[in-house]
Design an enzyme around this catalytic site. Structure first.
Site, PDB file in Angstrom:
ATOM      1  N   THR A 104      -2.767   0.493  -4.444  1.00 47.65           N
ATOM      2  CA  THR A 104      -3.217   1.666  -3.691  1.00 47.65           C
ATOM      3  C   THR A 104      -4.463   2.269  -4.311  1.00 47.65           C
ATOM      4  OG1 THR A 104      -2.587   3.917  -3.035  1.00 47.65           O
ATOM      5  CG2 THR A 104      -1.616   3.093  -5.045  1.00 47.65           C
ATOM      6  N   THR A 105      -5.232   2.989  -3.493  1.00 43.24           N
ATOM      7  CA  THR A 105      -6.372   3.703  -4.064  1.00 43.24           C
ATOM      8  C   THR A 105      -5.974   5.083  -4.579  1.00 43.24           C
ATOM      9  OG1 THR A 105      -6.990   4.725  -1.990  1.00 43.24           O
ATOM     10  CG2 THR A 105      -7.948   2.596  -2.443  1.00 43.24           C
ATOM     11  N   ASP A 109      -0.327   5.084   0.828  1.00 48.97           N
ATOM     12  CA  ASP A 109      -0.655   6.106   1.835  1.00 48.97           C
ATOM     13  C   ASP A 109      -0.719   5.491   3.228  1.00 48.97           C
ATOM     14  OD1 ASP A 109      -1.007   8.413   0.110  1.00 48.97           O
ATOM     15  OD2 ASP A 109      -2.631   7.231  -0.756  1.00 48.97           O
ATOM     16  N   GLU A 112      -1.117  11.214   4.821  1.00 47.50           N
ATOM     17  CA  GLU A 112      -2.495  11.715   4.904  1.00 47.50           C
ATOM     18  C   GLU A 112      -2.615  13.094   5.567  1.00 47.50           C
ATOM     19  OE1 GLU A 112      -4.743  10.653   3.164  1.00 47.50           O
ATOM     20  OE2 GLU A 112      -4.719   8.475   2.956  1.00 47.50           O
ATOM     21  N   ASP A 156      -1.670  -0.369   6.275  1.00 47.94           N
ATOM     22  CA  ASP A 156      -1.649   0.448   7.488  1.00 47.94           C
ATOM     23  C   ASP A 156      -3.030   0.652   8.076  1.00 47.94           C
ATOM     24  OD1 ASP A 156      -2.390   2.211   5.242  1.00 47.94           O
ATOM     25  OD2 ASP A 156      -2.465   3.731   6.820  1.00 47.94           O
ATOM     26  N   ASN A 207       0.336  10.463  -7.974  1.00 46.95           N
ATOM     27  CA  ASN A 207       0.806  10.620  -6.593  1.00 46.95           C
ATOM     28  C   ASN A 207       1.854   9.570  -6.243  1.00 46.95           C
ATOM     29  OD1 ASN A 207      -1.182  12.543  -6.517  1.00 46.95           O
ATOM     30  ND2 ASN A 207      -2.572  11.386  -5.205  1.00 46.95           N
ATOM     31  N   HIS A 252     -10.671  17.720  -7.346  1.00 49.39           N
ATOM     32  CA  HIS A 252      -9.705  16.655  -7.098  1.00 49.39           C
ATOM     33  C   HIS A 252      -8.463  16.812  -7.974  1.00 49.39           C
ATOM     34  CE1 HIS A 252      -8.149  12.440  -7.088  1.00 49.39           C
ATOM     35  NE2 HIS A 252      -8.240  12.700  -5.809  1.00 49.39           N
ATOM     36  N   ASP A 288       0.865  -1.168   0.000  1.00 57.55           N
ATOM     37  CA  ASP A 288       0.000   0.000   0.000  1.00 57.55           C
ATOM     38  C   ASP A 288       0.919   1.242   0.000  1.00 57.55           C
ATOM     39  OD1 ASP A 288      -2.267   1.728   0.527  1.00 57.55           O
ATOM     40  OD2 ASP A 288      -1.558   1.804   2.599  1.00 57.55           O
ATOM     41  N   LYS A 335     -11.867  11.567  -4.599  1.00 58.20           N
ATOM     42  CA  LYS A 335     -13.156  12.025  -5.129  1.00 58.20           C
ATOM     43  C   LYS A 335     -14.291  11.452  -4.272  1.00 58.20           C
ATOM     44  CE  LYS A 335     -12.211  10.444  -9.377  1.00 58.20           C
ATOM     45  NZ  LYS A 335     -10.763  10.105  -9.301  1.00 58.20           N
ATOM     46  N   GLY A 345     -10.109   7.024  -1.492  1.00 63.25           N
ATOM     47  CA  GLY A 345     -10.266   7.702  -2.790  1.00 63.25           C
ATOM     48  C   GLY A 345     -10.646   9.153  -2.559  1.00 63.25           C
TER      49      GLY A 345
HETATM   50  C1  XBP Z   1      -5.452   6.020   0.347  1.00 62.09           C
HETATM   51  C2  XBP Z   1      -6.577   6.902   0.116  1.00 62.09           C
HETATM   52  C3  XBP Z   1      -6.449   7.939  -0.880  1.00 62.09           C
HETATM   53  C4  XBP Z   1      -5.673   9.149  -0.480  1.00 62.09           C
HETATM   54  C5  XBP Z   1      -5.946  10.244  -1.461  1.00 62.09           C
HETATM   55  O1  XBP Z   1      -5.932   4.793   0.892  1.00 62.09           O
HETATM   56  O2  XBP Z   1      -7.612   6.742   0.703  1.00 62.09           O
HETATM   57  O3  XBP Z   1      -7.739   8.374  -1.149  1.00 62.09           O
HETATM   58  O4  XBP Z   1      -6.088   9.584   0.802  1.00 62.09           O
HETATM   59  O5  XBP Z   1      -5.645   9.877  -2.744  1.00 62.09           O
HETATM   60  P1  XBP Z   1      -5.021   3.483   0.865  1.00 62.09           P
HETATM   61  P2  XBP Z   1      -6.442  10.452  -4.018  1.00 62.09           P
HETATM   62  O6  XBP Z   1      -3.765   3.821   1.605  1.00 62.09           O
HETATM   63  O7  XBP Z   1      -5.825   2.454   1.626  1.00 62.09           O
HETATM   64  O8  XBP Z   1      -4.804   3.094  -0.564  1.00 62.09           O
HETATM   65  O9  XBP Z   1      -6.929  11.825  -3.658  1.00 62.09           O
HETATM   66  O10 XBP Z   1      -5.443  10.457  -5.146  1.00 62.09           O
HETATM   67  O11 XBP Z   1      -7.597   9.515  -4.268  1.00 62.09           O
HETATM   68 MG    MG Z   2      -3.045   3.078   3.406  1.00 60.67          MG
END
Ligand code: XBP
Ligand code: MG
Length: 273
Positions: free
Chosen positions: A125-126, A14, A21, A186, A131, A85, A12, A57, A55
């Site tokens: 990752t989402t 983020d 975050e 995480d 990014n 976004h 993952d 959005k 995500g």
């Molecule tokens: C990551 C997210 C993402 C980021 C923002 O979750 O939830 O939405 O916060 O990214 P994970 P975008 O670590 O579970 O993948 O604004 O590019 O969507």
């Molecule tokens: Mg994460």
């Protein structure tokens, strides 16, 4: 049934590779809102609640529904959110380029070691692909993008975590079954996604996810650890894991490939027991 070899690690991004975050995504959202003339301010506490939805959005939609129902968006709500976004992504990637967010302890070390040991690497990752590129680029260097055989990110699958689709997509591209891999996550949404794809998972928590339910994790740690700055075990069992690994050397509170192979093998012994 013989234990399958550990072949690949799926990460993952983020919260796992970097603590993005609170000081990254959140800041970028607020800059985009201000730029658009909106008076929305996502403070650190509110952002913790908004993280229930993955995500960017999707998170803005959720905010409007649950936390700002009085706001009347323009007729084309989806286009309005997509515009916000896109601006947020521009701010976020600029923050990364300015070096605002480092990798978490042990991440660069483990990635290098895993590569040297012949393990294959992937990302699931989402977050938006740009990014991921910006984070790798500005921490490990541009060439490190090639370390990852598969980068599964963002809207490549419509259903984001906790759906398992992004991990399934990555496994499919790797051409590997989940029992030849380990995932790194995480958050609760992350481990639900990994488990939905039947991936055994190691968790490193952060301030937003420390109290999440990680019952299904192989191991829950505060961080991957560096020599001289060891991890703390928060959940799961480590005891005696490296016994019988050859030289009997106890681990030094550092997640390395020996520890991962031992975790992986123990997981499979338990599966067949
Ligand atoms: C990551 C997210 C993402 C980021 C923002 O979750 O939830 O939405 O916060 O990214 P994970 P975008 O670590 O579970 O993948 O604004 O590019 O969507
Ligand atoms: Mg994460």
């Amino acid at each position: 049934m013989p234990t399958p070899d550990l072949k690949a690690l799926l990460f993952d991004v983020d919260g796992t590779l970097a603590d993005t975050e609170r000081d990254g995504h959140r800041v970028a959202f607020n800059l985009a809102f201000r730029e658009a003339g909106l008076d929305w301010e996502w403070d650190a506490a509110l952002y913790g609640k908004l993280l229930a939805v993955t995500g960017g959005k999707e998170r803005i939609h959720y905010y409007l529904e649950q936390f700002n129902p009085g706001f009347s968006p323009p007729a084309d709500r989806d286009a309005f959110i997509a515009g916000l976004h896109a601006a947020k992504t521009a701010h976020y990637t600029r923050l990364l380029a300015e070096g605002a967010i480092p990798l978490r302890p042990g991440v660069a070390r483990l990635l290098r070691e895993a590569r040297d040991a012949g393990l294959r690497l992937a990302i699931a990752t989402t977050t938006t692909p740009a990014n991921v590129t910006a984070l790798i680029d500005h921490t490990l260097g541009h060439a490190a993008l090639d370390w990852f055989e598969v980068i599964a990110a963002g809207d490549v699958v419509p259903a984001k975590k906790p759906a398992a689709d992004i991990f399934r997509w990555a496994l499919d591209r790797l051409g590997l079954p989940p029992d030849a891999c380990l995932a790194f996550e995480d958050s609760r949404n992350g481990i639900l996604a990994a488990h939905g794809a039947r991936l055994p998972t190691l968790v490193t928590v952060n301030d937003y996810t420390r109290d999440d339910d990680f019952d299904d994790a192989l191991l829950v740690l505060d961080q991957l650890g560096e020599p001289g700055a060891p991890f703390t075990v928060l959940g799961g069992r480590l005891g005696g894991l490296l016994d019988g690994q050859g030289d009997g050397t106890p681990h030094q509170g550092v997640v390395d490939t020996a520890l991962l192979r031992a975790l992986h093998a123990r997981h499979h012994r338990r599966q067949v027991a």
